[in-house]
Design an enzyme around this catalytic site. Sequence first.
Site, PDB file in Angstrom:
ATOM      1  N   HIS A  96     -88.975 -14.567 107.775  1.00 16.94           N
ATOM      2  CA  HIS A  96     -87.937 -13.538 107.737  1.00 16.94           C
ATOM      3  C   HIS A  96     -86.561 -14.181 107.718  1.00 16.94           C
ATOM      4  O   HIS A  96     -86.359 -15.239 108.329  1.00 16.94           O
ATOM      5  CB  HIS A  96     -88.035 -12.625 108.965  1.00 16.94           C
ATOM      6  CG  HIS A  96     -89.379 -12.024 109.156  1.00 16.94           C
ATOM      7  ND1 HIS A  96     -89.947 -11.167 108.246  1.00 16.94           N
ATOM      8  CD2 HIS A  96     -90.294 -12.172 110.147  1.00 16.94           C
ATOM      9  CE1 HIS A  96     -91.148 -10.809 108.682  1.00 16.94           C
ATOM     10  NE2 HIS A  96     -91.382 -11.406 109.833  1.00 16.94           N
ATOM     11  N   GLU A 114     -88.533 -11.694 115.788  1.00 21.47           N
ATOM     12  CA  GLU A 114     -89.642 -10.926 116.333  1.00 21.47           C
ATOM     13  C   GLU A 114     -90.375 -11.758 117.365  1.00 21.47           C
ATOM     14  O   GLU A 114     -90.205 -12.983 117.432  1.00 21.47           O
ATOM     15  CB  GLU A 114     -90.606 -10.487 115.226  1.00 21.47           C
ATOM     16  CG  GLU A 114     -91.340 -11.628 114.555  1.00 21.47           C
ATOM     17  CD  GLU A 114     -92.159 -11.176 113.338  1.00 21.47           C
ATOM     18  OE1 GLU A 114     -91.746 -10.221 112.654  1.00 21.47           O
ATOM     19  OE2 GLU A 114     -93.196 -11.789 113.070  1.00 21.47           O
ATOM     20  N   HIS A 171     -94.668 -18.143 109.526  1.00 21.53           N
ATOM     21  CA  HIS A 171     -95.668 -17.591 110.444  1.00 21.53           C
ATOM     22  C   HIS A 171     -96.684 -16.719 109.733  1.00 21.53           C
ATOM     23  O   HIS A 171     -96.434 -16.219 108.634  1.00 21.53           O
ATOM     24  CB  HIS A 171     -94.991 -16.781 111.556  1.00 21.53           C
ATOM     25  CG  HIS A 171     -94.238 -15.586 111.070  1.00 21.53           C
ATOM     26  ND1 HIS A 171     -92.961 -15.655 110.582  1.00 21.53           N
ATOM     27  CD2 HIS A 171     -94.583 -14.280 110.995  1.00 21.53           C
ATOM     28  CE1 HIS A 171     -92.549 -14.451 110.245  1.00 21.53           C
ATOM     29  NE2 HIS A 171     -93.516 -13.594 110.476  1.00 21.53           N
ATOM     30  N   ARG A 191     -92.793 -13.270 101.500  1.00 24.33           N
ATOM     31  CA  ARG A 191     -94.171 -13.743 101.474  1.00 24.33           C
ATOM     32  C   ARG A 191     -94.232 -15.075 100.743  1.00 24.33           C
ATOM     33  O   ARG A 191     -93.845 -15.167  99.578  1.00 24.33           O
ATOM     34  CB  ARG A 191     -95.008 -12.685 100.752  1.00 24.33           C
ATOM     35  CG  ARG A 191     -96.411 -12.587 101.195  1.00 24.33           C
ATOM     36  CD  ARG A 191     -97.125 -11.395 100.521  1.00 24.33           C
ATOM     37  NE  ARG A 191     -96.891 -10.140 101.195  1.00 24.33           N
ATOM     38  CZ  ARG A 191     -96.513  -9.011 100.564  1.00 24.33           C
ATOM     39  NH1 ARG A 191     -96.323  -8.986  99.266  1.00 24.33           N
ATOM     40  NH2 ARG A 191     -96.337  -7.919 101.256  1.00 24.33           N
TER      41      ARG A 191
HETATM   42 ZN    ZN Z   1     -93.239 -11.459 110.702  1.00 29.84          ZN
END
Ligand code: ZN
Length: 312
Positions: A96, A114, A171, A191
């Site tokens: 991200h 996150e 991740h 992605r």
């Molecule tokens: Zn994520």
Amino acid sequence: MKEILFMKPVLKNMIWGGNRLREFGYDIPTETTGECWAISAHKNGDCVVKSGAFAGMTLSELWDNHRELFGNVDSDRYPLLIKIIDAKNDLSIQVHPDDSYAKEHENGSFGKTECWYILDCDPDATIIVGHNAKTSEEVKDMILNERWNEFYREIPIKKGDFFQINPGTLHAIKGGTLILETQQNSDITYRVYDYGRLQNGKPRELHVQQSIDVITAPYVPDALDSQVTETIGDATITKLISCDKYEVYHGFVDGTVKLTQDKSFQNVSILDGEGDICGTPLKKGDHFILPCGFEDYCLNGKMEFMISNLPQ
Ligand code: ZN
């Protein structure tokens, strides 16, 4: 303000999802339901208030029109998003952006910091956090030449583990994992690799250039050295993280505990068990916001819970 703002979760079908969100009492739409957006004001899943004075309003409407409930926080959107994720199969390997990259490249979106609390997982479950490249040049080379096994850092996990995923951290949640995620209110994911999978006969879009732009190198694990566990009344409460986007607490109560909501607002999720808050019944799968000025309250019963708020 003593109004408890109970949220109606938004459930999402995902190619990698399963049916374990049913364990939380949700009416899941498919046997591949991957995400419960439990406390969210994002346009891709805006939760509705279930009951009380604000019943029927979305969280984004409440944020726009009743900011006093949230301590008049200066932000054009509800800053946090709470999810439960049921990964029956592997999620794509992803990254991200931070706020400044997202603002410039994603129409003013927030970036995404996150964190994950592992609610349950298979005995041999793993996740991917970080990579082994030493420099950004090596990141680029490993991605463009698909040196995946050398590239990503895959580690075993167990129930109760906690991971902070800062922007720029490679991740992936891997199959057989149930997670409570606390994150910024953002839906921007780049992605990097999707294992060559197909969705409706086509591979899902990859974001190779954006990924190379934002992945930080080398990867440095978050120290998490601020974690403190306290016994309060009949509860054990652990501060899992305090970062510039949120503070997250995990707790167990077996009996009664008196707590105070003295932040701008707090998100609370009941992860297991049942009981009540000031006489209002609670059960596994409930998610609610305690507004500004809620002050002292009791949690009674046998429950596992998660609380989050903005850094103070
Ligand atoms: Zn994520």
